[in-house]
Design an enzyme around this catalytic site. Structure first.
Site, PDB file in Angstrom:
ATOM      1  N   LYS A  85      41.207  36.939  42.695  1.00 58.76           N
ATOM      2  CA  LYS A  85      41.321  38.374  42.948  1.00 58.76           C
ATOM      3  C   LYS A  85      42.296  38.712  44.077  1.00 58.76           C
ATOM      4  O   LYS A  85      42.805  39.827  44.133  1.00 58.76           O
ATOM      5  CB  LYS A  85      39.946  38.962  43.230  1.00 58.76           C
ATOM      6  CG  LYS A  85      39.074  39.000  41.982  1.00 58.76           C
ATOM      7  CD  LYS A  85      37.850  39.852  42.208  1.00 58.76           C
ATOM      8  CE  LYS A  85      37.066  40.049  40.927  1.00 58.76           C
ATOM      9  NZ  LYS A  85      36.384  38.803  40.506  1.00 58.76           N
ATOM     10  N   GLU A 107      36.052  49.528  43.656  1.00 61.28           N
ATOM     11  CA  GLU A 107      34.662  49.298  43.259  1.00 61.28           C
ATOM     12  C   GLU A 107      34.497  47.796  43.140  1.00 61.28           C
ATOM     13  O   GLU A 107      35.474  47.073  42.969  1.00 61.28           O
ATOM     14  CB  GLU A 107      34.321  49.974  41.946  1.00 61.28           C
ATOM     15  CG  GLU A 107      35.456  50.188  40.959  1.00 61.28           C
ATOM     16  CD  GLU A 107      36.240  48.976  40.565  1.00 61.28           C
ATOM     17  OE1 GLU A 107      35.655  47.878  40.486  1.00 61.28           O
ATOM     18  OE2 GLU A 107      37.460  49.122  40.322  1.00 61.28           O
ATOM     19  N   SER A 376      38.367  30.022  38.415  1.00 54.02           N
ATOM     20  CA  SER A 376      38.710  31.322  38.997  1.00 54.02           C
ATOM     21  C   SER A 376      38.264  31.516  40.437  1.00 54.02           C
ATOM     22  O   SER A 376      38.887  32.269  41.181  1.00 54.02           O
ATOM     23  CB  SER A 376      38.148  32.442  38.120  1.00 54.02           C
ATOM     24  OG  SER A 376      36.761  32.277  37.922  1.00 54.02           O
TER      25      SER A 376
END
Ligand SMILES: *Cc1c(COP(=O)(O)O)cnc(C)c1O
Length: 394
Positions: A85, A107, A376
């Site tokens: 991310k 969010e 990830s």
């Protein structure tokens, strides 16, 4: 002339009139940002010096011996912040700055995206506020603290007492953006939402696959048989897949959360069990009841607990270029332990879904078949969740 951001019939901009201008402004600014050499050089420099790219492509020899194929792990878990991310957070943070925005809102479900936004907000000096469902705040206490220590403000969201997850947080963030669009940048965490977000976020994640291609070629002089990635909204998966879509010989496999089982009604498998519908401004596969009401998603991993999936995945599923499979909580927790024990690498529970599918996939592989798994994120954030399950088991 503006494009509508369609992937086949999926995607688009299904938003109130008040948002159309904001999205138009974003699309225009992104197109300038993308073609601005100074901005791109700065992005690449920060990906390297701040985030730690390129991440390693690691030949997991112990796991390979155990499973009977050649396993490579793309180590997004080693990226600054502990997950992929950060790529998107940094990209959109720089875009917000480029657009002269004074405030970032976001969010978050697992808290990983909220943390990525908070981290980048701190780094770029832009005040950041994060909407988060009350259930996720409870499940992800450590990430809440990480956001707070970076100076972000947490805005708790609940639709009924004690009830609130990612989809509720997205609704609140959209409402905020409509009201404050003049000075506020809405930083979306996955390849979801109205156009241009699915394209922007994919562009900020596609270096994962570009690196895999170079690294596997350097190591093996050939392409892998398959690439496996977990799918929540779908950003790490599309990032890993994008540069391989044209390489038809490479199998691309996305792994959704089957939760307590596909027939239990408690899962996050929007492609396996969803239908076409509109969620958060775009047409995609979503979990809905027969009246079209969005259903609650469920997974042991908060990052896969989303009742939709990015429109590009719905398209790739429809044209059968990517195969989507699903893995239960139980199988993911086993894989969490398996990778920890064989390699000393604790994967995120989200990534554990990809590892669990690898275990199944490897059964039909030859010894020198190469399989790449996109790892990830790291699992430190999930230790409490794992421990809870472990206690129940013994
Ligand atoms: C958020 C998250 C995911 C799911 O999001 P995608 O957009 O589907 O990638 C997967 N793994 C980790 C570690 C995450 O933090």
């Amino acid at each position: 002339m503006k494009t509508l951001g369609k992937f086949g019939k999926y995607g688009g901009m299904f938003v109130p009139e008040t948002l159309m201008r904001a999205l138009g402004e974003l699309e225009e600014a992104y197109s300038r940002f993308k073609n601005d050499e100074t901005a791109q050089v700065e992005f690449q420099r920060l990906l390297r010096d701040y985030a730690g790219r390129p991440t390693l492509l690691y030949h997991a020899k112990n796991l390979s011996d155990k499973l009977g194929c050649k396993v490579y792990l793309k180590r997004e878990d080693m990226l600054h912040g502990g997950a992929h991310k950060t790529n998107n957070g940094l990209g959109q943070g720089l875009l917000a700055k480029y657009m002269g925005k004074k405030r970032i809102i976001a969010e978050t479900g697992a808290g990983q995206h909220g943390f990525a936004a908070a981290m980048i907000g701190a780094f770029l000096g832009i005040p950041t506020e994060v909407y988060m469902g009350v259930e996720d705040i409870e499940r992800q206490r450590m990430n809440v603290l990480r956001m707070k220590v970076c100076g972000a403000k947490i805005l708790p969201v609940q639709v009924r007492p004690g009830v609130g997850t990612l989809k509720d947080a997205v609704n609140e963030a959209l409402r905020d953006w409509v009201a404050n669009v003049h000075d506020t940048y809405y930083l979306i965490g996955s390849v979801v939402g109205p156009h241009p977000y699915p394209t922007i976020v994919r562009d900020f994640q596609k270096m994962i696959g570009r690196e895999i291609k170079q690294q596997i070629f350097n190591a093996e002089k050939r392409l892998p048989k398959a690439i496996i990635a977990c799918v929540g909204g779908g950003s790490n998966a599309i990032g890993a897949f994008y540069h391989f879509v044209k390489n038809k010989e490479v199998e691309l496999i996305g792994v959704e959360a089957a939760g307590l089982g596909l027939d239990s009604g408690k899962h996050g498998a929007s492609i396996a069990r969803g239908g076409d519908g509109i969620l958060h401004g775009s047409l995609s596969k979503v979990l809905q009841d027969k009246d079209g009401q969005i259903q609650e998603a469920y997974s042991v991993s908060a990052g896969l607990d989303y009742p939709g999936v990015g429109p590009e995945h719905s398209y790739l599923s429809e044209i059968k270029r990517v195969r989507y499979e699903s893995i239960t909580d139980e199988e993911a927790l086993e894989a969490f332990e398996l990778l920890s024990r064989t390699e000393g690498i604790i994967p995120a529970l989200e990534s554990s879904h990809a590892i669990a599918y690898l275990v199944k996939y490897a059964k039909d592989c030859a010894k020198d078949d190469i399989v790449v798994v996109n790892l990830s994120g790291r699992g430190d954030k999930d230790m409490e969740q794992f421990y809870k399950h472990y206690k129940e088991k013994i």
